[in-house]
Design a protein around this motif. Structure first.
Motif, mmCIF file in Angstrom:
data_model
loop_
_atom_site.group_PDB
_atom_site.id
_atom_site.type_symbol
_atom_site.label_atom_id
_atom_site.label_comp_id
_atom_site.label_asym_id
_atom_site.label_seq_id
_atom_site.Cartn_x
_atom_site.Cartn_y
_atom_site.Cartn_z
ATOM 1 N N ALA A 103 25.260 44.936 41.201
ATOM 2 C CA ALA A 103 26.429 44.480 40.833
ATOM 3 C C ALA A 103 26.529 42.701 40.921
ATOM 4 C CB ALA A 103 27.672 44.709 41.920
ATOM 5 N N LYS A 104 26.986 42.237 39.746
ATOM 6 C CA LYS A 104 27.048 40.947 39.692
ATOM 7 C C LYS A 104 27.850 40.060 40.948
ATOM 8 C CE LYS A 104 28.030 38.880 35.747
ATOM 9 N NZ LYS A 104 28.886 38.290 34.440
ATOM 10 N N ARG A 105 29.191 40.653 41.173
ATOM 11 C CA ARG A 105 29.891 40.216 42.282
ATOM 12 C C ARG A 105 30.590 41.431 43.062
ATOM 13 N NH1 ARG A 105 33.900 35.233 42.107
ATOM 14 N NH2 ARG A 105 33.295 34.245 44.114
ATOM 15 N N VAL A 106 31.019 41.343 44.254
ATOM 16 C CA VAL A 106 31.535 42.453 44.851
ATOM 17 C C VAL A 106 33.201 41.801 45.424
ATOM 18 C CG1 VAL A 106 31.948 44.182 46.534
ATOM 19 C CG2 VAL A 106 29.728 44.020 45.489
ATOM 20 N N HIS A 107 34.223 42.477 44.881
ATOM 21 C CA HIS A 107 35.421 41.862 45.173
ATOM 22 C C HIS A 107 35.998 42.715 46.291
ATOM 23 C CE1 HIS A 107 35.830 38.622 41.933
ATOM 24 N NE2 HIS A 107 35.266 39.767 41.302
ATOM 25 N N ILE A 108 36.280 42.260 47.506
ATOM 26 C CA ILE A 108 36.874 42.921 48.504
ATOM 27 C C ILE A 108 38.308 42.893 48.883
ATOM 28 C CG2 ILE A 108 36.691 43.813 50.819
ATOM 29 C CD1 ILE A 108 33.910 44.043 49.635
ATOM 30 N N LEU A 109 39.176 43.963 48.578
ATOM 31 C CA LEU A 109 40.577 43.551 48.649
ATOM 32 C C LEU A 109 41.249 44.261 49.898
ATOM 33 C CD1 LEU A 109 41.442 44.980 44.910
ATOM 34 C CD2 LEU A 109 40.190 42.697 45.902
ATOM 35 N N CYS A 110 41.563 43.315 50.981
ATOM 36 C CA CYS A 110 41.906 43.627 52.118
ATOM 37 C C CYS A 110 43.559 43.839 52.410
ATOM 38 C CB CYS A 110 41.321 42.794 53.271
ATOM 39 S SG CYS A 110 39.373 43.182 53.474
ATOM 40 N N GLY A 111 43.812 44.946 53.012
ATOM 41 C CA GLY A 111 45.561 44.739 53.432
ATOM 42 C C GLY A 111 45.515 44.164 54.783
ATOM 43 N N PRO A 112 46.738 44.244 55.376
ATOM 44 C CA PRO A 112 47.046 43.801 56.742
ATOM 45 C C PRO A 112 46.584 44.809 57.862
ATOM 46 C CG PRO A 112 49.037 44.614 55.491
ATOM 47 C CD PRO A 112 47.976 44.788 54.637
ATOM 48 N N GLY A 113 46.450 46.132 57.420
ATOM 49 C CA GLY A 113 46.300 47.220 58.651
ATOM 50 C C GLY A 113 44.872 47.417 58.677
ATOM 51 N N ASN A 114 44.413 48.562 59.253
ATOM 52 C CA ASN A 114 43.262 48.989 59.676
ATOM 53 C C ASN A 114 42.664 49.365 58.511
ATOM 54 O OD1 ASN A 114 43.741 48.698 62.527
ATOM 55 N ND2 ASN A 114 43.960 50.682 62.743
ATOM 56 N N ASN A 115 42.708 49.827 57.470
ATOM 57 C CA ASN A 115 41.934 49.950 56.223
ATOM 58 C C ASN A 115 41.631 48.367 55.824
ATOM 59 O OD1 ASN A 115 42.122 50.411 52.997
ATOM 60 N ND2 ASN A 115 41.620 52.149 54.352
ATOM 61 N N GLY A 116 42.232 47.433 55.995
ATOM 62 C CA GLY A 116 42.030 46.000 55.562
ATOM 63 C C GLY A 116 40.740 45.638 56.673
ATOM 64 N N GLY A 117 41.030 46.219 57.789
ATOM 65 C CA GLY A 117 39.960 45.652 58.751
ATOM 66 C C GLY A 117 38.681 46.211 58.647
#
Length: 505
Positions: free
Chosen positions: A48-62
């Protein structure tokens, strides 16, 4: 492999009980979840050229912050995008603090071709439609056709119903923890998950046992212990006798399909119950299947007294009306005790015949010693018998099947690509091996026969129904293109062989 499915509330309870047991704290669970996802990203997408991590405000984002930190430590080019701030002092805030990467607002998301997206915005606990920056992110990622790895469940999919809440990511890989959720198997959620990987993060089986889930993935492990295998001294009636009601001279094929399926599933004796005017038509097409004239309730009573069939199928090609209702109620009026009638599979015309007399069916099935009633409606038939349940948009397919089963005192197979099997006692299973090749005329008639044949051999009603649905779908999947209903009874034979020999789990 365990078969339980956890609702979002049950999953939260599993986390709580694990933390209370002292083996891991909340941050420890989050760390393990992130480690599992990061390892899969590295293994599956090394280029992968780059990995974009999209985080929400809850535990899933954690979880996402842990993934971002670990991938960066492994030398991956990571871009971190955040929607809102984690709750101060919570586990997600700890994970965010431990991740020193620059955080940019999700509302400014940009990505490039060849990159990978890790969706850690909301996961399974979402209960309202995606809006704002989360919805915009879905639109951007979908428009660019970027591969997505979802943590727990693609954001925008309900973990309990599988519904798309406004819009949702379409993942190539979904990594979930401890147990799958109903939303992983129910449509349309199942189509949005891609490959599902179940990761062990330290929630032990004893914790799941404490929760005692009542929802399962329909796999052989759920019912294999009850699958019948004939004893050395078995004779045909020891292996159960199934009787299938036939329609008139121009509608006999469906009953014969059911009868043949019952025989192939192991019933020792199978009889087609034919009206007098269809006897010659049926006789011309039957060999090992027996044939008996049945025109009136007295004929049904005589059959039960003479031949003691253990299960019946009514509905395939039978016709809609008083006769279907009368025969159904006559069978349900018999008792199960002392080798009586074990069960009735009501399908197709049999179900529709009760659309204006449903309460009489439910009362008959609710007698203390009544034969087990199994109904196999597709969506249209379900709506005819359970119009208020079918029309309740607040209920998932799983919840609708459960409510119908309890109301009808019956095991319900709410058919479809994501068939749900529900028992009056609250147990339910979601089938996950459905095949598009089964969408052919007569397929449902074969399913009814398989279930009746297994029930006749002594399987409990819920287990026989779950087994029948799985075996039917597996046979269709293995046969593949060109399948017609006539192929199915023989196609179940290799599936049964592997099950009996314990080579399929």
């Amino acid at each position: 492999m365990r078969n339980e499915l956890l609702s979002t509330a049950e999953m939260a309870e599993a986390d709580r009980l694990t933390i209370a047991a002292g083996s891991l704290d909340g941050y420890g669970l989050m760390q393990r979840a992130g480690e599992a996802v990061a390892a899969l990203v590295l293994a599956r997408h090394p280029g992968a050229k780059r990995v974009h991590i999209l985080c929400g405000p809850g535990n899933n984002g954690g979880d996402g912050y842990v993934v971002a930190r670990l991938l960066a430590e492994a030398g991956v080019d990571v871009a971190l995008w955040a929607s809102g701030e984690p709750r101060a002092g919570g586990d997600a805030a700890l994970a965010a603090a431990a991740c020193t990467l620059e955080r940019r607002p999700l509302s400014t998301l940009t990505a490039e071709a060849g990159s990978l997206v890790v969706d850690a915005i909301y996961g399974a606990g979402l209960s309202k439609p995606l809006t704002g920056d989360a919805k915009a992110a879905v639109d951007i990622v979908t428009g660019m056709n970027l591969p997505v790895v979802a943590i727990d469940l693609p954001s925008g999919i309900s973990g309990d119903s599988g519904e798309v809440l406004g819009s949702a990511f379409r993942a190539a890989l979904t990594v979930t923890f401890a147990r799958k959720k109903p939303g992983h198997l129910l449509l349309p959620g199942r189509e949005r998950c891609g490959e599902i990987v179940l990761a062990d993060i330290g929630i032990r089986d004893e914790i799941i046992d404490q929760i005692a889930p009542r929802t399962f993935e329909n796999r052989p492990g759920l019912w294999i212990a009850n699958l019948p295998a004939p004893a050395v001294d078995a004779h045909k009636y020891k292996r159960g006798h199934t009787s299938v009601f036939s329609g008139g001279p121009s509608a006999t094929g469906a009953a014969r399909l059911s009868a043949l399926a019952a025989a192939r599933s192991g019933a020792g004796a199978v009889t087609v119950l034919s009206p007098a005017n269809a006897m010659q038509v049926n006789a011309a097409h039957l060999t090992s299947i027996m044939l008996r004239k049945v025109d009136a309730i007295e004929d049904v009573d005589d059959l039960i007294g003479d031949r003691r069939p253990s299960t019946f199928v009514l509905g395939p090609g039978f016709g809609i009306g008083d006769k279907a209702r009368d025969f159904t109620l006559a069978v349900l009026a018999k008792d199960r005790q002392d080798g009586g009638v074990e069960g009735l599979v009501l399908d197709a015309d049999g179900i529709t015949s009760f659309r204006n007399a449903a309460s009489t069916l439910y009362e008959a099935a609710g007698r203390p010693d009544a034969p087990a009633l199994i109904m196999t409606p597709h969506e249209g038939e379900f709506g005819r018998l359970f119009a208020d349940i079918a029309g309740n948009k607040a209920l998932s397919k799983l919840a609708k099947a459960r409510e119908a089963a309890q109301r009808a005192n019956a095991v319900i197979v709410y058919k479809g690509a994501d068939s749900v099997i529900a028992s009056p006692d609250g147990r339910a299973a979601i089938n996950s091996n459905g095949a598009p090749w089964l969408a052919t005329a007569g397929s449902g008639d074969v399913l009814a026969g398989i279930i009746a044949g297994l029930l006749a051999q002594g399987m409990p009603a819920f287990e026989a129904t779950c087994a029948g649905v799985w075996i039917h779908a597996e046979a269709g999947s293995r046969f593949g293109p060109g399948l017609i209903a006539e192929d199915l009874p023989l196609a179940i034979v290799p599936v049964l062989r592997q099950l009996v020999e314990n080579t399929v789990r």
